[in-house]
Write an enzyme that holds these catalytic residues in place. Structure first.
Site, short mmCIF file in Angstrom:
data_model
loop_
_atom_site.label_atom_id
_atom_site.label_comp_id
_atom_site.label_asym_id
_atom_site.label_seq_id
_atom_site.Cartn_x
_atom_site.Cartn_y
_atom_site.Cartn_z
N GLU A 71 0.87 -1.22 -0.18
CA GLU A 71 0.15 -0.10 -0.11
C GLU A 71 0.81 1.19 -0.08
O GLU A 71 0.74 2.19 -0.54
CB GLU A 71 -0.94 -0.05 1.21
CG GLU A 71 -1.66 1.21 1.42
CD GLU A 71 -2.78 1.36 0.24
OE1 GLU A 71 -2.48 1.61 -0.66
OE2 GLU A 71 -3.90 1.07 0.48
N THR A 75 -5.07 9.13 -4.53
CA THR A 75 -4.78 9.12 -3.06
C THR A 75 -3.70 10.24 -2.45
O THR A 75 -4.17 11.04 -1.60
CB THR A 75 -4.63 7.62 -2.59
OG1 THR A 75 -5.66 6.84 -2.88
CG2 THR A 75 -4.68 7.77 -0.93
#
Ligand code: HSE
Length: 325
Positions: A146, A199
């Site tokens: 991630e 993001t």
């Protein structure tokens, strides 16, 4: 379809077992739970096909999926490959793995696209070990995957995608987490406006400092939200899910149809409606599948009326998480 550049496109011979793994999509933040709360969802996710290689390390043979998607093909920046490499390292494996990544989730959607790939990569590498590690041991590896994609080790997508269900995770130490039991099924209407929000960018615009009043409000809202989830009190879940005063109001400005869609969902009887992750996807909670379809249709219409193209889904909670197909 995006093929790996030839310089790194080593296609190793297949040796023995080939595994195919599902990395599910997830909803994250869920209102006041910024970086702390996530829910695994059914039907949307990424697939990884993998096999062992004699050469140690990870070879990303192919990464393909949605038209126009820009998936990093370098194994040092691709989230599935990074997470798989972390598993091999952790287990001290002498062999390597080759991965073929099939993206089902668009990046920059708010549906945990990088997390789905990371989890699928880690799970596939784990299945190919002589002695696979327990699921809990993969937390570090998926967080590493991630981080390479989003620039931050937040766990509110990777942990629900790994374990399934609703997961509460510490925002300051994502290796500390807890699965929250849900007493019943939950229907979810989900729209994906065609706006890409990375993001990384959506994190950069967040305020560095917040007022004590807002911080305290959000802390209590998250506590009420978790309590309502455990009780299966969806009306109260919906109320507190919409109570974030810190993150969502800032990010809502990136999504042109945000207000009309929320109004439409509530008018159609949804319990609540919020952005998932850094958006632009918005989800709403509904009584049952039929009601979720009505809510979805109202949300889609509102989005289209705002001049934004959209796709929509009705989904439900995935209690299983990463798995072999
Ligand atoms: N909690 C993360 C965020 C989820 O909102 O930035 C996106 O990956």
């Amino acid at each position: 379809m995006e093929a790996v550049p030839s310089s790194i496109s080593v296609v190793p011979d297949r040796q023995g077992e080939r595994v195919v793994v599902w990395g599910p999509g997830s909803l994250s933040n869920l209102g006041p739970g910024f970086d702390a709360l996530g829910l695994c969802i059914q039907g949307l996710g990424d697939r990884v096909e993998a096999w062992r290689t004699e050469t140690p390390g990870v070879a990303l043979v192919e990464a393909n999926g949605l038209p126009g998607s820009s998936i990093p093909c370098d194994p040092t920046t691709n989230t599935a490959a990074v997470a798989a490499a972390a598993v091999l390292r952790q287990a001290g494996a002498r062999h390597g793995v080759a991965l073929r990544l099939h993206k089902g989730l668009p990046s920059g959607s708010g549906l945990g696209s990088s997390a789905a790939s990371a989890v699928a990569g880690a799970w596939a590498a784990n299945l190919l070990l002589d002695e696979p590690l327990p699921r809990e041991a993969l937390v570090e590896a998926v967080l590493e995957g991630e981080a390479v994609a989003s620039g931050s080790r937040h766990g509110d997508n990777v942990l629900p995608a790994l374990f399934g269900g609703l997961v509460l995770v510490s925002a300051s130490d994502p290796t500390c987490y807890r699965r929250i039991p849900l007493p019943g099924p939950l229907s979810i209407a989900l729209i994906l406006p065609r706006v890409e929000i990375l993001t990384r960018t959506a994190r950069e615009i967040l305020p560095r400092q917040v007022t004590l009043q807002d911080a305290v409000h959000n802390a209590s809202a998250l506590a009420f939200l978790i309590d309502a989830f455990r009780a299966g009190d969806w009306e109260t879940v919906g109320r507190w899910m919409m109570a974030d005063r810190i993150v969502e109001p800032v990010r809502a400005r990136l999504v042109p149809c945000y207000e009309p869609v929320r109004r439409a969902a509530l008018s159609a009887g949804a319990f609540g409606c919020a952005l998932t992750g850094s958006g632009p996807a918005l989800f709403a909670l509904a009584r049952d599948e039929m009601h979720a379809r009505q809510v979805l249709s109202a949300m889609r219409e509102a989005c289209l009326e705002s001049g934004v193209d959209v796709e929509g889904h009705v989904t439900a909670v995935d209690f299983e998480g990463a798995r072999q197909l």
